[in-house]
Design a protein around this motif. Structure first.
Motif, mmCIF file in Angstrom:
data_model
loop_
_atom_site.group_PDB
_atom_site.id
_atom_site.type_symbol
_atom_site.label_atom_id
_atom_site.label_comp_id
_atom_site.label_asym_id
_atom_site.label_seq_id
_atom_site.Cartn_x
_atom_site.Cartn_y
_atom_site.Cartn_z
ATOM 1 N N PRO A 48 -7.802 45.769 -59.154
ATOM 2 C CA PRO A 48 -7.780 46.211 -60.550
ATOM 3 C C PRO A 48 -6.356 46.459 -61.026
ATOM 4 O O PRO A 48 -5.460 46.751 -60.240
ATOM 5 C CB PRO A 48 -8.579 47.516 -60.507
ATOM 6 C CG PRO A 48 -8.409 48.022 -59.115
ATOM 7 C CD PRO A 48 -8.347 46.798 -58.254
ATOM 8 N N PHE A 49 -6.150 46.359 -62.327
ATOM 9 C CA PHE A 49 -4.865 46.691 -62.915
ATOM 10 C C PHE A 49 -4.589 48.180 -62.730
ATOM 11 O O PHE A 49 -5.501 49.011 -62.787
ATOM 12 C CB PHE A 49 -4.858 46.378 -64.416
ATOM 13 C CG PHE A 49 -4.592 44.935 -64.743
ATOM 14 C CD1 PHE A 49 -3.332 44.518 -65.140
ATOM 15 C CD2 PHE A 49 -5.612 43.992 -64.667
ATOM 16 C CE1 PHE A 49 -3.092 43.196 -65.454
ATOM 17 C CE2 PHE A 49 -5.381 42.676 -64.976
ATOM 18 C CZ PHE A 49 -4.115 42.267 -65.372
ATOM 19 N N SER A 50 -3.344 48.506 -62.527
ATOM 20 C CA SER A 50 -2.943 49.912 -62.480
ATOM 21 C C SER A 50 -1.663 50.164 -63.263
ATOM 22 O O SER A 50 -1.423 51.279 -63.707
ATOM 23 C CB SER A 50 -2.752 50.373 -61.031
ATOM 24 O OG SER A 50 -1.762 49.582 -60.382
ATOM 25 N N GLU A 51 -0.838 49.129 -63.468
ATOM 26 C CA GLU A 51 0.429 49.274 -64.182
ATOM 27 C C GLU A 51 0.340 48.606 -65.554
ATOM 28 O O GLU A 51 -0.045 47.441 -65.667
ATOM 29 C CB GLU A 51 1.566 48.646 -63.378
ATOM 30 C CG GLU A 51 1.774 49.268 -62.008
ATOM 31 C CD GLU A 51 2.139 50.743 -62.083
ATOM 32 O OE1 GLU A 51 2.777 51.139 -63.098
ATOM 33 O OE2 GLU A 51 1.795 51.495 -61.169
ATOM 34 N N LEU A 52 0.705 49.347 -66.582
ATOM 35 C CA LEU A 52 0.633 48.816 -67.940
ATOM 36 C C LEU A 52 1.603 47.661 -68.148
ATOM 37 O O LEU A 52 1.357 46.758 -68.956
ATOM 38 C CB LEU A 52 0.926 49.931 -68.947
ATOM 39 C CG LEU A 52 -0.068 51.090 -68.933
ATOM 40 C CD1 LEU A 52 0.379 52.185 -69.893
ATOM 41 C CD2 LEU A 52 -1.462 50.619 -69.297
ATOM 42 N N GLU A 53 2.711 47.664 -67.411
ATOM 43 C CA GLU A 53 3.692 46.594 -67.544
ATOM 44 C C GLU A 53 3.098 45.233 -67.212
ATOM 45 O O GLU A 53 3.560 44.206 -67.723
ATOM 46 C CB GLU A 53 4.907 46.863 -66.639
ATOM 47 C CG GLU A 53 5.780 48.023 -67.073
ATOM 48 C CD GLU A 53 5.181 49.385 -66.744
ATOM 49 O OE1 GLU A 53 4.138 49.431 -66.029
ATOM 50 O OE2 GLU A 53 5.741 50.407 -67.195
ATOM 51 N N ASP A 54 2.052 45.223 -66.361
ATOM 52 C CA ASP A 54 1.416 43.958 -65.996
ATOM 53 C C ASP A 54 0.686 43.323 -67.176
ATOM 54 O O ASP A 54 0.445 42.111 -67.181
ATOM 55 C CB ASP A 54 0.427 44.172 -64.843
ATOM 56 C CG ASP A 54 1.118 44.585 -63.550
ATOM 57 O OD1 ASP A 54 2.316 44.272 -63.402
ATOM 58 O OD2 ASP A 54 0.471 45.228 -62.715
ATOM 59 N N LEU A 55 0.320 44.143 -68.153
ATOM 60 C CA LEU A 55 -0.375 43.622 -69.323
ATOM 61 C C LEU A 55 0.579 42.955 -70.308
ATOM 62 O O LEU A 55 0.205 42.021 -71.013
ATOM 63 C CB LEU A 55 -1.111 44.762 -70.050
ATOM 64 C CG LEU A 55 -2.311 45.377 -69.350
ATOM 65 C CD1 LEU A 55 -2.791 46.594 -70.135
ATOM 66 C CD2 LEU A 55 -3.436 44.359 -69.220
ATOM 67 N N GLY A 56 1.808 43.449 -70.380
ATOM 68 C CA GLY A 56 2.737 42.942 -71.385
ATOM 69 C C GLY A 56 2.429 43.537 -72.747
ATOM 70 O O GLY A 56 1.456 44.273 -72.946
ATOM 71 N N THR A 57 3.257 43.198 -73.725
ATOM 72 C CA THR A 57 3.138 43.790 -75.057
ATOM 73 C C THR A 57 1.844 43.382 -75.746
ATOM 74 O O THR A 57 1.081 44.224 -76.232
ATOM 75 C CB THR A 57 4.349 43.383 -75.919
ATOM 76 O OG1 THR A 57 5.553 43.815 -75.279
ATOM 77 C CG2 THR A 57 4.268 44.015 -77.298
ATOM 78 N N PHE A 58 1.565 42.080 -75.807
ATOM 79 C CA PHE A 58 0.352 41.624 -76.472
ATOM 80 C C PHE A 58 -0.886 42.124 -75.742
ATOM 81 O O PHE A 58 -1.856 42.579 -76.364
ATOM 82 C CB PHE A 58 0.324 40.099 -76.562
ATOM 83 C CG PHE A 58 -0.934 39.555 -77.199
ATOM 84 C CD1 PHE A 58 -1.066 39.510 -78.581
ATOM 85 C CD2 PHE A 58 -1.990 39.106 -76.417
ATOM 86 C CE1 PHE A 58 -2.226 39.027 -79.170
ATOM 87 C CE2 PHE A 58 -3.158 38.617 -76.987
ATOM 88 C CZ PHE A 58 -3.269 38.575 -78.377
ATOM 89 N N GLY A 59 -0.875 42.049 -74.414
ATOM 90 C CA GLY A 59 -2.025 42.482 -73.636
ATOM 91 C C GLY A 59 -2.335 43.959 -73.822
ATOM 92 O O GLY A 59 -3.499 44.348 -73.914
#
Length: 277
Positions: free
Chosen positions: A16-27
């Protein structure tokens, strides 16, 4: 809408995702908008969207783009494996529009930080660095939202004139030059003018195949010239109940710090700079 997307059976395989940076700005903007559109209190599920679909994005095309982006990165997963028609099995299709509109979603996020996901996303977007790349993403998002706002209003205007809203399908590529000089509110007003021209053409010439679509495109192109002639007197369309504000537009306004300028200013990088992004 092809692509490999995660299934509910992949939950134990995909971390699962845990770091917001992995989403990027649009994500990050897309996920926060999705949460605001109808996530449960624990930010684990988002129920199917049809009853409130217009709240996610101004137009279905952008709504589907957001859903597919979240699906393909794996932060959004269908709550149950989809049922595929047997005739479609040979081509191994990706998600189609009908499926996107009728699915319950799981937000695939690390349990330790899931409870604070909404506030963490807000903080992340509020502290976004005004880098050249982020400014580029915000500008692209603004254009995508403006296109969606205008398509939605063009369809509404056509329906109000008792014309088929699908007539507006081909105008999206014609809109960006209009946004460079005029705000979303002004561009929506010009959509009404274009729809009125289509209705008048139908009364004069009838419904020959393709005529209404050509007239709509011609009217949009003529709107540039007409707008130049009347300059600042282009009226600003005021949003009303038939076109409610979307969660994605609201998240973008907060992230970009544009506020009301989102609706009232031409789509230029200087506006983002003036707003602090």
């Amino acid at each position: 809408m092809k692509g490999t997307v995660a299934r509910s059976s992949d939950l134990e395989v995909i971390p699962p995702f845990s770091e917001l940076e992995d989403l990027g700005t649009f994500g990050a903007m897309a996920l926060l908008a999705m949460i605001q559109c109808g996530a449960d209190p624990g930010y684990r599920y988002v129920r199917r969207l049809p009853a409130r679909a217009e709240r996610l994005a101004p137009h279905r095309a952008l709504r589907h783009q957001i859903l597919v982006a979240l699906l393909e990165c794996g932060v959004l997963i269908p709550a149950a494996d989809r049922r595929m028609r047997l005739d479609a099995a040979l081509s191994e299709p990706g998600w189609d529009v009908a499926e996107l509109e009728d699915v319950d979603w799981v937000i695939h996020w690390h349990e330790a930080t899931r409870g604070a996901l909404s506030s963490r996303l807000r903080d992340y977007l509020d502290q976004l660095e005004p880098t050249e790349r982020n400014r580029e993403i915000l500008m692209e998002t603004w254009v995508a939202l403006a296109t969606a706002e205008c398509l939605a209003f063009a369809e509404h205007a056509l329906s109000s004139h008792r014309m088929d809203p699908a007539i507006a399908n081909g105008i999206a590529p014609l809109l960006p030059p209009l946004f460079a000089q005029h705000s979303i509110g002004q561009s929506c007003a010009l959509m009404w003018w274009s729809a009125k021209n289509v209705a008048a053409s139908f009364l004069r010439h009838g419904g020959a195949p393709g005529l209404a679509e050509r007239e709509m495109s011609r009217s949009v192109l003529n709107a540039y010239e007409r707008a130049d002639q009347i300059g600042r007197s282009v009226p600003v369309f005021t949003r009303h109940r038939s076109l409610p504000a979307s969660t994605f537009a609201g998240v973008f306004r907060l992230t970009s710090r544009l506020g009301d300028a989102y609706w009232t200013k031409p789509l230029q990088e200087q506006a983002l700079t003036d707003a602090g992004r």
